[in-house]
Scaffold this motif. Structure first.
Motif, PDB file in Angstrom:
ATOM      1  N   LYS A 101      59.720  10.233   5.822  1.00  0.00           N
ATOM      2  CA  LYS A 101      58.328   9.773   5.922  1.00  0.00           C
ATOM      3  C   LYS A 101      57.414  10.986   6.086  1.00  0.00           C
ATOM      4  CE  LYS A 101      59.269   5.218   7.771  1.00  0.00           C
ATOM      5  NZ  LYS A 101      59.035   4.263   8.854  1.00  0.00           N
ATOM      6  N   ILE A 102      56.400  11.030   5.237  1.00  0.00           N
ATOM      7  CA  ILE A 102      55.522  12.202   5.189  1.00  0.00           C
ATOM      8  C   ILE A 102      54.066  11.751   5.202  1.00  0.00           C
ATOM      9  CG2 ILE A 102      54.881  14.232   3.803  1.00  0.00           C
ATOM     10  CD1 ILE A 102      57.643  13.944   2.422  1.00  0.00           C
ATOM     11  N   LEU A 103      53.248  12.401   6.000  1.00  0.00           N
ATOM     12  CA  LEU A 103      51.805  12.119   5.992  1.00  0.00           C
ATOM     13  C   LEU A 103      51.063  13.311   5.391  1.00  0.00           C
ATOM     14  CD1 LEU A 103      49.238  10.504   7.005  1.00  0.00           C
ATOM     15  CD2 LEU A 103      49.322  11.998   8.973  1.00  0.00           C
ATOM     16  N   VAL A 104      50.207  13.040   4.406  1.00  0.00           N
ATOM     17  CA  VAL A 104      49.401  14.101   3.797  1.00  0.00           C
ATOM     18  C   VAL A 104      47.937  13.866   4.163  1.00  0.00           C
ATOM     19  CG1 VAL A 104      48.689  15.187   1.629  1.00  0.00           C
ATOM     20  CG2 VAL A 104      51.053  14.376   1.909  1.00  0.00           C
ATOM     21  N   VAL A 105      47.310  14.885   4.730  1.00  0.00           N
ATOM     22  CA  VAL A 105      45.915  14.765   5.164  1.00  0.00           C
ATOM     23  C   VAL A 105      44.984  15.342   4.104  1.00  0.00           C
ATOM     24  CG1 VAL A 105      44.249  15.418   6.946  1.00  0.00           C
ATOM     25  CG2 VAL A 105      46.601  14.860   7.589  1.00  0.00           C
ATOM     26  N   GLY A 106      44.060  14.526   3.634  1.00  0.00           N
ATOM     27  CA  GLY A 106      43.108  14.955   2.613  1.00  0.00           C
ATOM     28  C   GLY A 106      42.852  13.814   1.654  1.00  0.00           C
ATOM     29  N   LYS A 107      41.916  14.005   0.719  1.00  0.00           N
ATOM     30  CA  LYS A 107      41.587  12.883  -0.168  1.00  0.00           C
ATOM     31  C   LYS A 107      41.236  13.296  -1.585  1.00  0.00           C
ATOM     32  CE  LYS A 107      36.800  12.627   1.610  1.00  0.00           C
ATOM     33  NZ  LYS A 107      36.171  13.669   0.846  1.00  0.00           N
ATOM     34  N   GLU A 114      58.696   8.268   1.652  1.00  0.00           N
ATOM     35  CA  GLU A 114      57.626   7.316   1.973  1.00  0.00           C
ATOM     36  C   GLU A 114      56.420   8.132   2.392  1.00  0.00           C
ATOM     37  OE1 GLU A 114      58.479   3.904   4.560  1.00  0.00           O
ATOM     38  OE2 GLU A 114      60.581   4.482   4.265  1.00  0.00           O
ATOM     39  N   VAL A 115      55.413   8.155   1.522  1.00  0.00           N
ATOM     40  CA  VAL A 115      54.269   9.011   1.784  1.00  0.00           C
ATOM     41  C   VAL A 115      53.101   8.184   2.310  1.00  0.00           C
ATOM     42  CG1 VAL A 115      52.723  10.758   0.826  1.00  0.00           C
ATOM     43  CG2 VAL A 115      55.043  10.549  -0.060  1.00  0.00           C
ATOM     44  N   PRO A 138      42.465  10.825   4.709  1.00  0.00           N
ATOM     45  CA  PRO A 138      41.913   9.500   4.496  1.00  0.00           C
ATOM     46  C   PRO A 138      42.293   8.899   3.148  1.00  0.00           C
ATOM     47  CG  PRO A 138      40.176  11.166   4.382  1.00  0.00           C
ATOM     48  CD  PRO A 138      41.449  11.888   4.652  1.00  0.00           C
ATOM     49  N   GLY A 139      42.752   9.725   2.191  1.00  0.00           N
ATOM     50  CA  GLY A 139      43.246   9.202   0.925  1.00  0.00           C
ATOM     51  C   GLY A 139      42.162   8.704  -0.010  1.00  0.00           C
ATOM     52  N   SER A 140      42.590   8.149  -1.133  1.00  0.00           N
ATOM     53  CA  SER A 140      41.655   7.596  -2.129  1.00  0.00           C
ATOM     54  C   SER A 140      42.385   6.485  -2.866  1.00  0.00           C
ATOM     55  CB  SER A 140      41.252   8.685  -3.128  1.00  0.00           C
ATOM     56  OG  SER A 140      42.367   9.028  -3.945  1.00  0.00           O
ATOM     57  N   ASP A 141      41.635   5.703  -3.639  1.00  0.00           N
ATOM     58  CA  ASP A 141      42.275   4.599  -4.365  1.00  0.00           C
ATOM     59  C   ASP A 141      43.413   5.099  -5.259  1.00  0.00           C
ATOM     60  OD1 ASP A 141      40.640   2.801  -3.153  1.00  0.00           O
ATOM     61  OD2 ASP A 141      39.295   2.499  -4.871  1.00  0.00           O
ATOM     62  N   PRO A 155      47.972   3.830   2.914  1.00  0.00           N
ATOM     63  CA  PRO A 155      46.839   4.255   3.742  1.00  0.00           C
ATOM     64  C   PRO A 155      47.175   4.232   5.233  1.00  0.00           C
ATOM     65  CG  PRO A 155      46.441   2.082   2.787  1.00  0.00           C
ATOM     66  CD  PRO A 155      47.767   2.532   2.268  1.00  0.00           C
ATOM     67  N   VAL A 156      46.455   5.035   5.989  1.00  0.00           N
ATOM     68  CA  VAL A 156      46.647   5.109   7.438  1.00  0.00           C
ATOM     69  C   VAL A 156      45.324   4.774   8.101  1.00  0.00           C
ATOM     70  CG1 VAL A 156      47.127   6.669   9.358  1.00  0.00           C
ATOM     71  CG2 VAL A 156      48.367   6.934   7.199  1.00  0.00           C
TER      72      VAL A 156
END
Ligand code: AMP
Ligand code: GLY
Length: 417
Positions: free
Chosen positions: A2-8, A27-28, A32-35, A43-44
């Motif tokens: 499980k990986i969290l990426v910060v940015g959008k 599992e990413v 804030p992400g984007s569509d 999304p988080v």
């Protein structure tokens, strides 16, 4: 994993794509992400570093990747908070991220460790600035603080310098802050990226970005209208020279100063007649350079950054493809002064020899992607030669369009002999 990426932005879309390609079962999560990113990542719900950490702990996230820089220096610092929580983070702690956040800190670091860079003076007011310029043009003026990429002016003459000084030191367009008056450096620019983990580093394929809006580098500065990457840009002994004079002393300097660094480190260089000199450090991958460089990476990118984040960099996990990669950005009407939202993008599904990374797009009520920002998307193609890659990226980009689209017609040709 499980990986969290910060940015959008486009960079984060490219990083997440590279993670999923090298480890499809990963599992990413994205914040804030984007569509477009949410087609690859979940999304988080979070509103800052504390809630991000709680989320990662609750979900069992094993790796946090800082795509962009802002959270690295915010509050207690994203990497610092991850460290406290025992979560490996690919991105440096707040103290080391000052290399990007403060130009004065970066200059003092370079002088202390004898790393080549332009001469400079730091001033507080317009009178001191005029004295530091001392009638020598061109001169380079840099606001030392956050200015959304608009804080640097290369001024050809006194009139241009006076206008910028008025804006920054009198009208305080970017708020309070000091100004660097820097020696003008001449030569081609190159962007170098190293993956750094403590005293270990690995230099990635180099890139060149295009910051001006118009062809032949005319017009206003932007966040970047395109980028090119190829190992062939390391002509002759250039890689060795950059490694020995720039990258190695920087990594050693961080060690000496007790600034542990994990993550991508970006060196913006001017290749002057006296050798490479640093224009700036950034504590992250470049945008749009990441969009050009990452498609050149083969091997296990995910394990590469994961092992680096744990303090055990394994350069043998990745390799770089031969040939050239070109990233062509399309921007919305009005950019860079403003941007126009809601223009529907057509043709995205017809790309077959190129990738697209979304930067400023959003799905509309009908589910179509529409513009939602200045730089809208980047199309990226590879080719055996630079000319092949240029032809391919333009042919593919021609299939995609929206009202008011702006793009350069010389990405990959301008600034190459
Ligand atoms: P920076 O944000 O410091 O990278 O500056 C943005 C752009 O301004 C660079 O990509 C260069 O094109 C230009 N620039 C910055 N510093 C200098 C310098 N000392 N001499 C000449 N051009 C510079
Ligand atoms: N391409 C320049 C940057 O990422 O700052």
């Amino acid at each position: 994993m499980k990986i969290l990426v910060v940015g959008k932005g486009g960079r984060e879309h490219a990083i997440i794509t590279a993670i999923k390609e090298s480890e499809p079962q990963a599992e990413v999560y994205s914040f804030p992400g984007s569509d477009a990113i949410f087609e690859l990542a979940r999304p988080v719900e979070a509103d800052g570093i504390d809630t991000l950490i709680s989320f990662m702990q609750a979900e069992g996230v094993e790796l946090c990747v800082a795509g962009e820089e802002s959270y690295l220096v915010k509050d207690q610092g994203l990497a610092n908070a991850c460290e406290q929580a025992g979560i490996p983070c690919w991105g440096p702690p707040k103290e080391a991220a000052q290399l990007e956040a403060s130009k004065e800190f970066a200059k003092e670091f370079m002088i202390r460790h004898e790393i080549p860079t332009g001469g400079y003076a730091v001033v507080d007011d317009i009178e001191a600035a005029r004295q530091a310029i001392a009638g020598k043009y061109p001169t380079v003026l840099k606001f030392d603080g956050l200015a959304a990429g608009k804080g640097v002016a290369v001024c050809a003459d006194e009139a241009a310098a006076e206008a910028f000084l008025q804006e920054v030191l009198v009208e305080r367009r970017f708020g309070a802050g000091r100004l660097l008056v820097e020696e003008f450096l001449d030569g081609p620019e190159i962007s170098i990226f190293a993956a750094v983990s403590g005293d270990a580093y690995h230099i990635l394929a180099p890139a060149r970005d295009y910051k001006r809006l118009g062809d032949s580098d005319a017009g206003p500065n932007t966040g970047g209208m395109g980028a090119v990457s190829s190992l062939e840009m390391f002509e002759g002994d250039l890689k060795d020279v950059i490694e020995t004079t720039i990258v190695k002393p920087t990594v050693e300097g961080l060690q000496k100063d007790g600034l542990p660094y994990r993550g991508f480190l970006y060196f913006g260089l001017m290749l002057t007649e006296d050798g490479p000199k640093i224009l700036e450090y950034n504590c992250r991958f470049g945008d749009p350079e990441a969009q050009a460089v990452l498609p050149m990476v083969s091997g296990d990118f995910t394990q590469f950054i994961y092992s680096g984040a744990k303090g055990d960099l394994k350069p043998e996990l990745i390799e770089f493809r031969k040939g050239w990669s070109i990233c062509l950005v399309s921007a919305s009407a009005g950019y860079p002064e403003g941007s126009r939202n809601g223009d529907v993008i057509s043709g995205l599904e017809s790309l077959d020899e190129a990738r697209v990374y979304h930067a400023g797009t959003k799905r509309n009520e009908d589910g179509e992607f529409a513009t939602a920002g200045g730089r809208v998307y980047a199309i990226v193609a590879r080719g055996d030669t630079r000319a092949d890659a240029v032809a391919k990226v333009y042919a593919e980009s021609d299939k995609v369009s929206f009202d008011g689209m702006q793009r350069r017609s010389d990405i990959g040709t301008c600034n190459f002999g």
